[in-house]
Design a protein around this motif. Sequence first.
Motif, short mmCIF file in Angstrom:
data_model
loop_
_atom_site.label_atom_id
_atom_site.label_comp_id
_atom_site.label_asym_id
_atom_site.label_seq_id
_atom_site.Cartn_x
_atom_site.Cartn_y
_atom_site.Cartn_z
N THR A 39 0.83 -1.21 0.00
CA THR A 39 0.00 0.00 0.00
C THR A 39 0.86 1.25 0.00
O THR A 39 0.61 2.20 -0.75
CB THR A 39 -0.94 0.00 1.22
OG1 THR A 39 -1.75 -1.18 1.19
CG2 THR A 39 -1.83 1.22 1.22
N ALA A 60 -7.35 0.09 -0.23
CA ALA A 60 -6.38 -0.62 0.61
C ALA A 60 -7.13 -1.62 1.47
O ALA A 60 -8.06 -1.26 2.20
CB ALA A 60 -5.61 0.36 1.49
N ARG A 61 -6.74 -2.88 1.36
CA ARG A 61 -7.41 -3.93 2.12
C ARG A 61 -6.52 -4.30 3.30
O ARG A 61 -5.33 -4.59 3.15
CB ARG A 61 -7.66 -5.13 1.21
CG ARG A 61 -8.40 -6.29 1.87
CD ARG A 61 -7.43 -7.33 2.31
NE ARG A 61 -8.08 -8.51 2.87
CZ ARG A 61 -7.46 -9.43 3.58
NH1 ARG A 61 -6.16 -9.32 3.81
NH2 ARG A 61 -8.10 -10.47 4.07
N LEU A 62 -7.07 -4.25 4.52
CA LEU A 62 -6.32 -4.52 5.73
C LEU A 62 -6.85 -5.76 6.42
O LEU A 62 -8.06 -5.90 6.64
CB LEU A 62 -6.41 -3.34 6.72
CG LEU A 62 -5.73 -2.04 6.31
CD1 LEU A 62 -6.66 -1.17 5.47
CD2 LEU A 62 -5.28 -1.27 7.55
N PHE A 111 -1.33 3.92 5.04
CA PHE A 111 -2.59 3.68 4.35
C PHE A 111 -3.41 4.95 4.06
O PHE A 111 -4.34 4.90 3.26
CB PHE A 111 -3.47 2.73 5.19
CG PHE A 111 -2.90 1.36 5.35
CD1 PHE A 111 -3.22 0.34 4.45
CD2 PHE A 111 -2.01 1.07 6.37
CE1 PHE A 111 -2.70 -0.93 4.60
CE2 PHE A 111 -1.47 -0.20 6.52
CZ PHE A 111 -1.81 -1.20 5.63
N HIS A 148 -10.13 4.44 -0.50
CA HIS A 148 -11.08 3.68 0.31
C HIS A 148 -10.30 2.59 1.03
O HIS A 148 -9.18 2.21 0.62
CB HIS A 148 -12.18 3.04 -0.55
CG HIS A 148 -13.13 4.03 -1.14
ND1 HIS A 148 -14.36 4.30 -0.60
CD2 HIS A 148 -13.02 4.82 -2.24
CE1 HIS A 148 -14.99 5.21 -1.34
NE2 HIS A 148 -14.19 5.53 -2.34
N TRP A 149 -10.91 2.05 2.10
CA TRP A 149 -10.25 1.03 2.91
C TRP A 149 -11.23 -0.10 3.21
O TRP A 149 -12.39 0.16 3.56
CB TRP A 149 -9.75 1.65 4.23
CG TRP A 149 -8.81 2.79 4.01
CD1 TRP A 149 -7.45 2.75 3.94
CD2 TRP A 149 -9.18 4.17 3.81
NE1 TRP A 149 -6.94 4.01 3.72
CE2 TRP A 149 -7.97 4.89 3.63
CE3 TRP A 149 -10.39 4.85 3.75
CZ2 TRP A 149 -7.95 6.27 3.40
CZ3 TRP A 149 -10.39 6.22 3.53
CH2 TRP A 149 -9.17 6.92 3.36
N LEU A 185 -9.93 1.70 12.05
CA LEU A 185 -9.66 2.66 10.98
C LEU A 185 -10.41 3.97 11.22
O LEU A 185 -9.85 5.06 11.03
CB LEU A 185 -10.06 2.06 9.64
CG LEU A 185 -9.27 0.83 9.18
CD1 LEU A 185 -9.86 0.27 7.89
CD2 LEU A 185 -7.81 1.15 9.01
N VAL A 223 -14.80 3.61 4.66
CA VAL A 223 -14.33 2.38 5.31
C VAL A 223 -15.40 1.32 5.14
O VAL A 223 -16.57 1.54 5.45
CB VAL A 223 -14.05 2.64 6.81
CG1 VAL A 223 -13.71 1.32 7.51
CG2 VAL A 223 -12.91 3.64 6.97
#
Length: 357
Positions: free
Chosen positions: A90, A105-107, A116, A121-122, A133, A143
């Motif tokens: 990221t 961004a995928r967490l 990040f 978007h997350w 987040l 989110v």
Amino acid sequence: MDSMHIIASQTLGGAESFYARVVHALHEEGQRVVAVTRHGAQLGQCLAPDIPRHETWMLGHHDLLSRWHIRRLIERERPAIVQTYMSRATDLTRVPRRADSVHIARLGGFYKLKYFRHADHWVGNTKGICDYLVRGGLPPERVHFISNFVDEGREVSADECLTARRSAGMPEDALVVIALGRLTRKKGFDILLDAFARLPASLHDRPLHLLLLGDGDLGDALRQRADQLGIDGRVHWTGWQTDPAPFFALADLFVCPSRHEPLGNVILEAWSHRVPVISTATDGGCELIEPGIDGLLVPPEDATALAGSMRELLADQGLRARLASAGRDTLLRRHGRDAIVRAYDALYHHVTSPGKV
């Protein structure tokens, strides 16, 4: 919907396995998917040859050459979505304006948010991560919660089971406890060994054995620990398995002994193979499992409590069957492949609609 998926991992683990699953699932749905992986990463061997793939070095957060290379790939491919996984990929990804791509961004963990914040978007794969987040100052409307899925556990033939049992060196009548993951401190395999050593060598006239699937920096230390505990003859080390199904087919019980676990893909995998689960009460364990219904929870780093729950389940075949059945129901209801793919597809269309970025 065109999407590019970027990950910087060198070795295989739960996050990398999920990356491969979601890339393949989107590809199989007819979407154009481009995979970007680290040069020489084990993950490259897990991707279908008809999925376009690029490699770059991604050596660290200050790898300017990889940052430039990723930027050029985005400019050339012009995907509608650029989805990055974990902090390094990221941080190295900066979407050029002229590419007109949306950066998601995928967490899968409680990572440092400084890597990040530049995304558009997350996605958090647990509600706890999404809350983290938002508490960290990210706009809640950007989110999104989308859980993980695992592949449906396949049927395993008797010959495959026999081969797996013989390769692990286990007797045919063994009661088998299985665990899977990287051999690192946070995964808690040392606690599992301590708990296993507290159990009798046999239950109901069946020898009790422990099967560990995975590799990692603590492999030698854990083997030494098993030797010190006097259980090395009943602990079996298979290394990382790209197809763990035959080993799950041998299992009477799955244990996730992690000290920290944001989600716990391994719990989902065990459920997919209809194996009952004991997990430590990590963030992920508590979010996935309803205690006594689809699994059991024990405190992290408590070998005595873990041993007690393991003995309870191993002594009660009916309870194991009920937990395994309920776990699979939970998996299909909340973490099914089709539901997760639909959620990503809906998110991609939502964030690329006019005025959303």
